[in-house]
Motif scaffolding. Sequence first.
Motif, PDB file in Angstrom:
ATOM      1  N   THR A  21      45.470  39.732  28.779  1.00 44.21           N
ATOM      2  CA  THR A  21      45.946  41.103  28.987  1.00 44.21           C
ATOM      3  C   THR A  21      46.646  41.252  30.347  1.00 44.21           C
ATOM      4  O   THR A  21      47.753  41.768  30.437  1.00 44.21           O
ATOM      5  N   MET A  22      45.994  40.801  31.403  1.00 41.40           N
ATOM      6  CA  MET A  22      46.535  41.013  32.751  1.00 41.40           C
ATOM      7  C   MET A  22      47.531  39.932  33.147  1.00 41.40           C
ATOM      8  O   MET A  22      48.592  40.222  33.702  1.00 41.40           O
ATOM      9  N   ASP A  41      47.156  28.603  31.107  1.00 42.41           N
ATOM     10  CA  ASP A  41      45.967  28.991  30.348  1.00 42.41           C
ATOM     11  C   ASP A  41      45.377  27.719  29.756  1.00 42.41           C
ATOM     12  O   ASP A  41      45.947  26.640  29.907  1.00 42.41           O
ATOM     13  N   TYR A  85      46.635  22.251  35.556  1.00 46.34           N
ATOM     14  CA  TYR A  85      46.697  22.801  36.905  1.00 46.34           C
ATOM     15  C   TYR A  85      47.653  22.042  37.829  1.00 46.34           C
ATOM     16  O   TYR A  85      48.062  22.569  38.862  1.00 46.34           O
ATOM     17  N   ALA A  97      43.905  35.196  37.169  1.00 46.16           N
ATOM     18  CA  ALA A  97      43.680  36.353  36.288  1.00 46.16           C
ATOM     19  C   ALA A  97      43.004  35.875  35.009  1.00 46.16           C
ATOM     20  O   ALA A  97      43.388  36.247  33.902  1.00 46.16           O
ATOM     21  N   ALA A  98      41.997  35.010  35.172  1.00 45.70           N
ATOM     22  CA  ALA A  98      41.235  34.519  34.009  1.00 45.70           C
ATOM     23  C   ALA A  98      40.060  35.464  33.761  1.00 45.70           C
ATOM     24  O   ALA A  98      39.856  36.423  34.521  1.00 45.70           O
ATOM     25  N   GLU A 100      36.652  37.599  33.362  1.00 45.44           N
ATOM     26  CA  GLU A 100      35.799  38.123  34.443  1.00 45.44           C
ATOM     27  C   GLU A 100      34.428  37.462  34.415  1.00 45.44           C
ATOM     28  O   GLU A 100      33.458  38.003  33.864  1.00 45.44           O
ATOM     29  N   LYS A 105      35.433  31.605  37.524  1.00 46.59           N
ATOM     30  CA  LYS A 105      36.410  31.815  38.600  1.00 46.59           C
ATOM     31  C   LYS A 105      36.170  30.836  39.754  1.00 46.59           C
ATOM     32  O   LYS A 105      37.119  30.345  40.365  1.00 46.59           O
ATOM     33  N   ASN A 125      42.652  38.495  40.678  1.00 41.59           N
ATOM     34  CA  ASN A 125      42.842  39.824  40.098  1.00 41.59           C
ATOM     35  C   ASN A 125      41.500  40.388  39.607  1.00 41.59           C
ATOM     36  O   ASN A 125      41.468  41.322  38.804  1.00 41.59           O
ATOM     37  N   SER A 127      38.245  42.403  38.749  1.00 40.46           N
ATOM     38  CA  SER A 127      38.042  43.854  38.761  1.00 40.46           C
ATOM     39  C   SER A 127      36.821  44.246  39.566  1.00 40.46           C
ATOM     40  O   SER A 127      36.671  45.406  39.932  1.00 40.46           O
ATOM     41  N   HIS A 148      44.473  43.275  43.068  1.00 33.34           N
ATOM     42  CA  HIS A 148      43.963  43.880  41.840  1.00 33.34           C
ATOM     43  C   HIS A 148      45.024  44.771  41.198  1.00 33.34           C
ATOM     44  O   HIS A 148      45.310  45.875  41.684  1.00 33.34           O
ATOM     45  N   PHE A 149      45.597  44.253  40.110  1.00 35.13           N
ATOM     46  CA  PHE A 149      46.627  44.985  39.356  1.00 35.13           C
ATOM     47  C   PHE A 149      45.948  45.900  38.349  1.00 35.13           C
ATOM     48  O   PHE A 149      44.780  45.739  38.014  1.00 35.13           O
ATOM     49  N   ASN A 151      46.184  47.987  34.432  1.00 29.84           N
ATOM     50  CA  ASN A 151      46.570  47.727  33.047  1.00 29.84           C
ATOM     51  C   ASN A 151      47.197  48.975  32.424  1.00 29.84           C
ATOM     52  O   ASN A 151      46.573  50.040  32.491  1.00 29.84           O
ATOM     53  N   ILE A 243      41.319  48.480  28.272  1.00 24.74           N
ATOM     54  CA  ILE A 243      40.778  47.553  29.288  1.00 24.74           C
ATOM     55  C   ILE A 243      40.183  46.325  28.607  1.00 24.74           C
ATOM     56  O   ILE A 243      40.313  45.199  29.087  1.00 24.74           O
TER      57      ILE A 243
HETATM   58  N1  NAD Z   1      41.780  44.289  31.328  1.00 24.51           N
HETATM   59  C1  NAD Z   1      41.973  45.116  32.353  1.00 24.51           C
HETATM   60  O1  NAD Z   1      42.226  46.327  32.203  1.00 24.51           O
HETATM   61  C2  NAD Z   1      41.911  44.568  33.763  1.00 24.51           C
HETATM   62  C3  NAD Z   1      42.454  45.324  34.812  1.00 24.51           C
HETATM   63  C4  NAD Z   1      42.464  44.787  36.105  1.00 24.51           C
HETATM   64  C5  NAD Z   1      41.905  43.533  36.339  1.00 24.51           C
HETATM   65  N2  NAD Z   1      41.361  42.833  35.299  1.00 24.51           N
HETATM   66  C6  NAD Z   1      40.805  41.504  35.592  1.00 24.51           C
HETATM   67  O2  NAD Z   1      41.774  40.533  35.257  1.00 24.51           O
HETATM   68  C7  NAD Z   1      41.118  39.333  34.833  1.00 24.51           C
HETATM   69  C8  NAD Z   1      41.609  38.967  33.449  1.00 24.51           C
HETATM   70  O3  NAD Z   1      41.254  40.009  32.556  1.00 24.51           O
HETATM   71  P1  NAD Z   1      42.000  40.183  31.150  1.00 24.51           P
HETATM   72  O4  NAD Z   1      41.692  41.567  30.700  1.00 24.51           O
HETATM   73  O5  NAD Z   1      43.418  39.716  31.268  1.00 24.51           O
HETATM   74  O6  NAD Z   1      41.163  39.141  30.256  1.00 24.51           O
HETATM   75  P2  NAD Z   1      41.611  38.494  28.870  1.00 24.51           P
HETATM   76  O7  NAD Z   1      40.346  38.156  28.173  1.00 24.51           O
HETATM   77  O8  NAD Z   1      42.629  39.309  28.167  1.00 24.51           O
HETATM   78  O9  NAD Z   1      42.357  37.125  29.341  1.00 24.51           O
HETATM   79  C9  NAD Z   1      41.709  36.109  30.057  1.00 24.51           C
HETATM   80  C10 NAD Z   1      42.513  34.821  29.862  1.00 24.51           C
HETATM   81  O10 NAD Z   1      41.956  33.816  30.739  1.00 24.51           O
HETATM   82  C11 NAD Z   1      42.072  32.581  30.035  1.00 24.51           C
HETATM   83  N3  NAD Z   1      41.197  31.581  30.640  1.00 24.51           N
HETATM   84  C12 NAD Z   1      39.852  31.410  30.483  1.00 24.51           C
HETATM   85  N4  NAD Z   1      39.457  30.321  31.183  1.00 24.51           N
HETATM   86  C13 NAD Z   1      40.561  29.807  31.792  1.00 24.51           C
HETATM   87  C14 NAD Z   1      40.792  28.675  32.630  1.00 24.51           C
HETATM   88  N5  NAD Z   1      39.812  27.860  32.993  1.00 24.51           N
HETATM   89  N6  NAD Z   1      42.056  28.446  33.063  1.00 24.51           N
HETATM   90  C15 NAD Z   1      43.065  29.266  32.698  1.00 24.51           C
HETATM   91  N7  NAD Z   1      42.911  30.350  31.906  1.00 24.51           N
HETATM   92  C16 NAD Z   1      41.671  30.603  31.451  1.00 24.51           C
HETATM   93  C17 NAD Z   1      41.679  32.964  28.608  1.00 24.51           C
HETATM   94  O11 NAD Z   1      42.062  31.960  27.691  1.00 24.51           O
HETATM   95  C18 NAD Z   1      42.436  34.273  28.428  1.00 24.51           C
HETATM   96  O12 NAD Z   1      43.751  34.071  27.934  1.00 24.51           O
HETATM   97  C19 NAD Z   1      39.605  39.613  34.910  1.00 24.51           C
HETATM   98  O13 NAD Z   1      39.129  39.174  36.155  1.00 24.51           O
HETATM   99  C20 NAD Z   1      39.556  41.126  34.802  1.00 24.51           C
HETATM  100  O14 NAD Z   1      38.398  41.662  35.381  1.00 24.51           O
HETATM  101  C21 NAD Z   1      41.370  43.304  34.013  1.00 24.51           C
END
Ligand code: NAD
Length: 291
Positions: A21-22, A41, A85, A97-98, A100, A105, A125, A127, A148-149, A151, A243
């Motif tokens: 998502t992010m 990813d 990587y 941004a993987a 949470e 992380k 990124n 949360s 921190h971006f 959504n 979210i």
């Molecule tokens: N969703 C929101 O509204 C929002 C807003 C701000 C911040 N965030 C933060 O952004 C981060 C990502 O959230 P999201 O909503 O995009 O999650 P998401 O579940 O949509 O995406 C997470 C991605 O990380 C990938 N991933 C997992 N392990 C990995 C690794 N070892 N290497 C590379 N990629 C890997 C997954 O395959 C997946 O595509 C989190 O820390 C979350 O807290 C989310």
Amino acid sequence: MNDQKNSNDGKPRVAIIGAGTMGNGIAQVCALAGRQVILVDISDNALERGIATLSGNLERQVKKGLIDEADRQAALGRIQPQTHYGALAGSELVIEAASENLELKRQILTLIEEATESDALIASNTSSLSISELASVLGKPERFIGLHFFNPVPVMTLVEVIRGLQTAEATYAKALAFAGQIGKTAISVRNSPGFVVNRILCPMINEAIFVLQEGLASAEDIDTGMRLGCNHPIGPLALADLIGLDTLLAILETFHRDFGDPKYRPSTLLKEMVAAGYLGRKSGRGFHSYT
Ligand SMILES: NC(=O)c1ccc[n+]([C@@H]2O[C@H](COP(=O)([O-])OP(=O)(O)OC[C@H]3O[C@@H](n4cnc5c(N)ncnc54)[C@H](O)[C@@H]3O)[C@@H](O)[C@H]2O)c1
């Protein structure tokens, strides 16, 4: 900055870890701002989904007249999906941004540090997780910061810039400059669970879920109430679906654990929905249906 860190037009390269998502939204914004982007990813599938999402978003921006077709194609051409990587070498900034999850992380940050030059900036990124704690896994924690971006990233203009105890002034200055260069407005925040915006927002969404759980009103009426009664652009339950309910639960669990205050306990309905795999928009079903 060495030549390797510069793209053809002289703008430093950015790498993003996670195409969800992010991550795909951050990639889109950086590419539109002219940056070469490495998007990492764990699987080709995840990368394909991320590229398909941002590609659809760029098409919508063209239809709305926000960008033209040449911008769209140029932005797509700047994004390089990768599953390893090693592709991070030469990036000036890496934004993690993987999912949470603290342990995940920590592992990712170690991999980023191994793959990048010692002067590269590393940002998360996250949360809700502690920037100081995440920084502590790095050999050079002074180059780590929270970026921190919000959504959806292409639409929301805010970025919280969070300094951990170890963050150097130079890192902070570069992060602020980067936010400006990609068209975002930054606010500066001291490290604390949930920073500023989520500290206020997520308990409000959790309360909306309690209201639903207690049967006070339907999901539609709760959302309509907050849209029309408080002028929120989107209701709290629809926002939870946007979210991602797993992400929201992870944030609330961090608040509950780190503040040790029962007022942050996640509602049992939220936990049950996550356990059922109802994660909101990304799974097609949350408090509302998206199929
Ligand atoms: N969703 C929101 O509204 C929002 C807003 C701000 C911040 N965030 C933060 O952004 C981060 C990502 O959230 P999201 O909503 O995009 O999650 P998401 O579940 O949509 O995406 C997470 C991605 O990380 C990938 N991933 C997992 N392990 C990995 C690794 N070892 N290497 C590379 N990629 C890997 C997954 O395959 C997946 O595509 C989190 O820390 C979350 O807290 C989310």
